[in-house]
Enzyme design. Sequence first.
Site, short mmCIF file in Angstrom:
data_model
loop_
_atom_site.label_atom_id
_atom_site.label_comp_id
_atom_site.label_asym_id
_atom_site.label_seq_id
_atom_site.Cartn_x
_atom_site.Cartn_y
_atom_site.Cartn_z
CD GLU A 1 -1.26 -29.07 10.13
OE1 GLU A 1 -1.29 -28.09 10.54
OE2 GLU A 1 -0.26 -29.66 9.30
NE ARG B 1 -3.47 -21.64 10.13
CZ ARG B 1 -2.85 -21.44 9.07
NH1 ARG B 1 -3.34 -20.90 7.88
NH2 ARG B 1 -1.52 -22.33 8.84
CB THR C 1 -3.23 -23.69 13.85
OG1 THR C 1 -2.92 -23.83 12.31
CG2 THR C 1 -2.71 -22.20 14.19
CE LYS D 1 3.60 -26.05 10.74
NZ LYS D 1 2.27 -25.66 11.02
#
Length: 211
Positions: A40, A44, A68, A128
């Site tokens: 993953e 960011r 994210t 998640k």
Amino acid sequence: MNIVETLKKAGVVPVIVIEDEAKAVPLARALVKGGLPVLEVTFRTQAAAGAIARIKAEVPEAVVGAGTLLTPEQVRAAVAAGAAFGVAPGFDPVVIAAAKEAGLPMVPGIATASELSQALTAGAPMVKFFPAEAAGGVKMIKNLLGAFRSTGVKFMPTGGINLSNLKDYLAVPEIVACGGTWIVPKDALASNDWDAIEKLAADAAALVKGR
């Protein structure tokens, strides 16, 4: 791609923050060699899309997702880069809708029963649980399952998980995989210490095999 089966087979998904996309390929190779082929790459940093594209092109053994994801624009950028799946830290119906429209398998984030209920209503096959340890850890997930087990929901907890508590999470059948930030330490990434990262990946992969 069946996201539940893909993540279940992986067991642990390294959560990666890449500032320099030139590090993406050697990092991915180290993780795959260590036994963790599902990755993953978080959005960011500005390097995320480029890193995903490089890994997809040069490390075919890896299944690379985008983490994210906070906006529809990021969802579309992830798809354009070749991401196989998406992950979000929270539940946002707009982001979920953008992922559905783009055909991107999506794992939304939840921390409460209300958020889990909304995610299930939106059609998410798994969620998640974030931030896992701060939000109650394994105990909280089990409490949620007391009410939601009949839905068939699956979890990928992330946040505060490491080798010391990984087995506790993986012992819960509804937890198909755990996100792991500890596998790619900032200092090891900065110094290109791929052997150290491979070792951390191998240690995690060994626990997955033993569950």
